[in-house]
Structures are given as structure tokens and as C-alpha cells.
Design an enzyme around this catalytic site. Structure first.
Site, PDB file in Angstrom:
ATOM      1  CB  SER A 154      -0.839   0.009   1.279  1.00  0.00           C
ATOM      2  OG  SER A 154      -1.434   1.273   1.482  1.00  0.00           O
ATOM      3  CE1 TYR A 203      -4.239  -1.968   5.083  1.00  0.00           C
ATOM      4  CE2 TYR A 203      -3.496   0.242   4.506  1.00  0.00           C
ATOM      5  CZ  TYR A 203      -3.893  -1.022   4.124  1.00  0.00           C
ATOM      6  OH  TYR A 203      -3.944  -1.343   2.788  1.00  0.00           O
TER       7      TYR A 203
HETATM    8  P1  NDP Z   1     -10.956  -6.247  -0.812  1.00  0.00           P
HETATM    9  O1  NDP Z   1     -11.570  -6.126   0.556  1.00  0.00           O
HETATM   10  O2  NDP Z   1     -11.813  -6.070  -1.994  1.00  0.00           O
HETATM   11  O3  NDP Z   1     -10.176  -7.624  -0.932  1.00  0.00           O
HETATM   12  C1  NDP Z   1      -9.500  -8.215   0.152  1.00  0.00           C
HETATM   13  C2  NDP Z   1      -9.325  -9.684  -0.148  1.00  0.00           C
HETATM   14  O4  NDP Z   1      -8.628 -10.299   0.948  1.00  0.00           O
HETATM   15  C3  NDP Z   1     -10.643 -10.406  -0.307  1.00  0.00           C
HETATM   16  O5  NDP Z   1     -10.563 -11.253  -1.429  1.00  0.00           O
HETATM   17  C4  NDP Z   1     -10.760 -11.234   0.966  1.00  0.00           C
HETATM   18  O6  NDP Z   1     -11.434 -12.444   0.675  1.00  0.00           O
HETATM   19  C5  NDP Z   1      -9.298 -11.507   1.265  1.00  0.00           C
HETATM   20  N1  NDP Z   1      -9.068 -11.898   2.644  1.00  0.00           N
HETATM   21  C6  NDP Z   1      -9.325 -11.213   3.767  1.00  0.00           C
HETATM   22  N2  NDP Z   1      -9.002 -11.944   4.847  1.00  0.00           N
HETATM   23  C7  NDP Z   1      -8.542 -13.127   4.376  1.00  0.00           C
HETATM   24  C8  NDP Z   1      -8.071 -14.305   4.990  1.00  0.00           C
HETATM   25  N3  NDP Z   1      -7.985 -14.442   6.320  1.00  0.00           N
HETATM   26  N4  NDP Z   1      -7.672 -15.330   4.208  1.00  0.00           N
HETATM   27  C9  NDP Z   1      -7.744 -15.231   2.862  1.00  0.00           C
HETATM   28  N5  NDP Z   1      -8.187 -14.146   2.216  1.00  0.00           N
HETATM   29  C10 NDP Z   1      -8.586 -13.108   2.980  1.00  0.00           C
HETATM   30  O7  NDP Z   1      -9.790  -5.166  -0.804  1.00  0.00           O
HETATM   31  P2  NDP Z   1      -8.589  -4.866  -1.838  1.00  0.00           P
HETATM   32  O8  NDP Z   1      -8.775  -5.574  -3.096  1.00  0.00           O
HETATM   33  O9  NDP Z   1      -8.437  -3.413  -1.855  1.00  0.00           O
HETATM   34  O10 NDP Z   1      -7.361  -5.468  -1.012  1.00  0.00           O
HETATM   35  C11 NDP Z   1      -6.341  -6.245  -1.608  1.00  0.00           C
HETATM   36  C12 NDP Z   1      -4.985  -5.771  -1.077  1.00  0.00           C
HETATM   37  O11 NDP Z   1      -4.727  -4.463  -1.576  1.00  0.00           O
HETATM   38  C13 NDP Z   1      -4.912  -5.680   0.443  1.00  0.00           C
HETATM   39  O12 NDP Z   1      -3.672  -6.199   0.879  1.00  0.00           O
HETATM   40  C14 NDP Z   1      -4.959  -4.187   0.705  1.00  0.00           C
HETATM   41  O13 NDP Z   1      -4.320  -3.819   1.896  1.00  0.00           O
HETATM   42  C15 NDP Z   1      -4.240  -3.664  -0.528  1.00  0.00           C
HETATM   43  N6  NDP Z   1      -4.467  -2.243  -0.827  1.00  0.00           N
HETATM   44  C16 NDP Z   1      -5.698  -1.813  -1.267  1.00  0.00           C
HETATM   45  C17 NDP Z   1      -5.897  -0.466  -1.513  1.00  0.00           C
HETATM   46  C18 NDP Z   1      -7.220   0.064  -1.955  1.00  0.00           C
HETATM   47  O14 NDP Z   1      -7.412   1.298  -1.957  1.00  0.00           O
HETATM   48  N7  NDP Z   1      -8.172  -0.779  -2.352  1.00  0.00           N
HETATM   49  C19 NDP Z   1      -4.821   0.516  -1.349  1.00  0.00           C
HETATM   50  C20 NDP Z   1      -3.596  -0.049  -0.883  1.00  0.00           C
HETATM   51  C21 NDP Z   1      -3.437  -1.368  -0.658  1.00  0.00           C
HETATM   52  P3  NDP Z   1     -12.411 -13.249   1.639  1.00  0.00           P
HETATM   53  O15 NDP Z   1     -13.146 -12.244   2.485  1.00  0.00           O
HETATM   54  O16 NDP Z   1     -13.290 -13.986   0.677  1.00  0.00           O
HETATM   55  O17 NDP Z   1     -11.511 -14.146   2.414  1.00  0.00           O
END
Ligand code: NDP
Length: 247
Positions: free
Chosen positions: A142, A155
Site C-alpha cells: 500500500s 494498518y
Molecule cells: P478487498 O476487501 O476487496 O479484498 C480483500 C481480499 O482479501 C478479499 O478477497 C478477501 O477475501 C481476502 N481476505 C481477507 N481476509 C482473508 C483471509 N484471512 N484469508 C484469505 N483471504 C482473505 O480489498 P482490496 O482488493 O483493496 O485489497 C487487496 C490488497 O490491496 C490488500 O492487501 C490491501 O491492503 C491492498 N491495498 C488496497 C488499496 C485500496 O485502496 N483498495 C490501497 C492499498 C493497498 P475473503 O473475504 O473472501 O476471504
């Protein structure tokens, strides 16, 4: 794009947002994608779409906080496609809060998913990469891996940690294993849903989650890093919306 077609690419957190976009984009470029997340129904829908477009995909329920689950995920990928070429540590949570709200359970959850989850991914996939002396980790951090502000303290700490882990890993592995971090700015996804304080969620959405990048923009950055020749390791890519200036 070179060097993507036929590669076996495992993606954690592939059920929404950035992980889903990465899966769809890389599959469109000819990769064999392995999707993991807890919401199986979402993975099934995404996988069906990919298959309908002629892509090769398998999926498995995965909780990255459980090291054995992540090992099983890697073994599943190998069972289906014989190997893994790229492991993308993408799963993450962002329940922002002020420290003095004392949301200790949420701190633990972020540490468990955002840091320990990545370490579990490394522990599961690195032996495969070492055995064949090739492979690539892509860790989705991030802009919070280098920036911290009120409510993002824990975070950002998790993302600073993943940046440190990635840099250490890059130095420790053989000359044929690549380690990349991709650091997104504000991107369309379900991430803000993990903010439990309704007032804070509203402020975060109104002030910070504006001018959002489509998740596809991050998928293109990931594809760029994979597509380089094997002797080229793109160490870090920071991708912000052009209008995101202050953080
Ligand atoms: P989403 O919430 O859309 O996606 C997060 C994903 O993580 C989901 O697929 C969720 O799937 C999965 N997840 C959460 N907990 C678990 C777990 N215990 N085991 C397996 N999978 C898990 O958010 P983003 O797409 O934005 O996030 C993806 C990455 O991008 C993250 O690391 C986030 O920190 C990073 N990021 C995002 C930004 C943004 O603005 N969107 C900016 C900077 C970084 P499920 O619930 O089905 O398990």
C-alpha cells in the site's frame, strides 16, 4: 506481454477487488491462475467467468491466517498445474481506527492477515521456488508501506512490515528468485468495508476514497513486473491515482 502465458500464478484474496482484477487480467494474458480466499461462492463465480472466456483457473477456500491452509493451497496448485511460478500475497484488511479507540481485536486481525498471512505465503511457496531455483513473489502492500497518518497507524505498520519482509527476502533468496512489491494508492474494492466505526468509514470514504483507481490498474502493474525477463526484478511499483497527492 512476454513471460506470462502458461505461468502458474497463485493469488490470495482473489474473491474481490484487486485480487479479483489480477486474476482476471493475468488469465486474459494466458496465465493459469489459482484463486484463494474464504468466500468460496465468490471464487466460483469469478472462476466460471474466466473459464467462459477460455482461461485456465482453479480455486480453493483459503484462510491465510492458517499456515497449513496456505501450504495446502500451494500443494493444491501443484496438484492441478504441476508447479507454481508466481505467488501473489494480496489478501488484506484495513479496519482503520485511532489508537485510543483500543480496537485491539482489529489490530490482531490486521497483523494476522496482513503480516502473518504474507509470511505464511512465503513459507508455503519458497520451498517450491528454491527446489526449482526460480519463481517470483509479488506482495501487495500500500502507499501505507511508506506513509502513516491518524487512523492508519496499525494498518501502515503492517504494510511497513511487509515492505521490510520483502526487502529482506529479496536479499536472502538465490539470484533466480524475484521479489516485487506493488504499493497501490486508493483503488476500487471492498477494502473500506472492513472499517467498523461507521463515522470513520464515512469520513474515509468521503475524504480518502476519492479519485479511485480501477483495480485493473494495479493488475496491469502486476503484469508488468511478471512480464520482465527473468534477470530483471522490478523491486517496487507505487501506483497512485494521479490526483492523489497528500498520502
Ligand atoms: P478487498 O476487501 O476487496 O479484498 C480483500 C481480499 O482479501 C478479499 O478477497 C478477501 O477475501 C481476502 N481476505 C481477507 N481476509 C482473508 C483471509 N484471512 N484469508 C484469505 N483471504 C482473505 O480489498 P482490496 O482488493 O483493496 O485489497 C487487496 C490488497 O490491496 C490488500 O492487501 C490491501 O491492503 C491492498 N491495498 C488496497 C488499496 C485500496 O485502496 N483498495 C490501497 C492499498 C493497498 P475473503 O473475504 O473472501 O476471504
Amino acid at each position: 506481454m512476454e513471460n506470462i502465458k502458461g505461468k502458474v500464478i497463485a493469488i490470495t484474496g482473489a474473491s474481490s477487488g484487486i485480487g479479483e482484477a489480477i486474476a482476471r487480467h493475468l488469465s486474459g494474458l494466458g496465465a493459469k491462475v489459482v484463486l484463494g480466499a474464504r468466500r468460496l461462492a465468490k471464487l466460483e463465480t469469478i472462476a466460471n467467468d474466466i473459464v467462459n472466456k477460455g482461461g485456465q483457473v482453479v480455486y480453493k477456500k483459503l484462510d491465510v491466517t492458517q499456515p497449513d491452509d496456505v501450504k495446502d493451497f500451494v500443494n493444491f496448485a501443484i496438484g492441478e498445474f504441476n508447479t507454481i511460478d508466481v505467488f501473489i500475497n494480496n489478501a488484506g484488511l484495513m479496519p482503520l481506527s485511532m489508537i485510543n479507540a483500543y480496537k485491539v481485536d482489529e489490530w490482531h486481525k490486521m497483523i494476522d492477515v496482513n503480516i502473518k498471512g504474507v509470511l505464511h505465503g512465503i513459507a508455503a511457496a519458497l520451498p517450491v521456488f528454491e527446489e526449482k531455483d526460480s519463481g517470483q513473489f509479488i506482495n501487495i502492500t500500500s502507499v501505507g508501506d511508506r506513509w502513516v497518518g491518524p487512523t492508519s497507524t496499525v494498518y501502515s505498520a503492517t504494510k511497513f512490515a511487509v515492505r521490510a519482509i520483502s526487502e529482506g527476502l529479496r536479499q536472502e533468496v538465490s539470484d533466480n528468485i524475484r521479489v516485487t512489491i506493488v504499493a497501490p494508492g486508493a483503488t476500487e474494492s471492498e477494502l473500506a468495508e472492513t472499517i467498523s466505526d461507521p463515522e470513520l468509514k464515512k469520513v474515509a470514504i468521503e475524504q480518502f476514497r476519492v479519485n479511485l483507481l480501477p483495480a485493473e490498474a494495479i493488475a496491469r502493474a502486476v503484469a508488468y513486473a511478471i512480464s520482465q525477463p527473468s534477470e530483471v526484478d522490478v523491486n517496487e511499483l507505487v501506483v497512485r491515482p494521479t490526483a492523489q497527492k497528500a498520502y
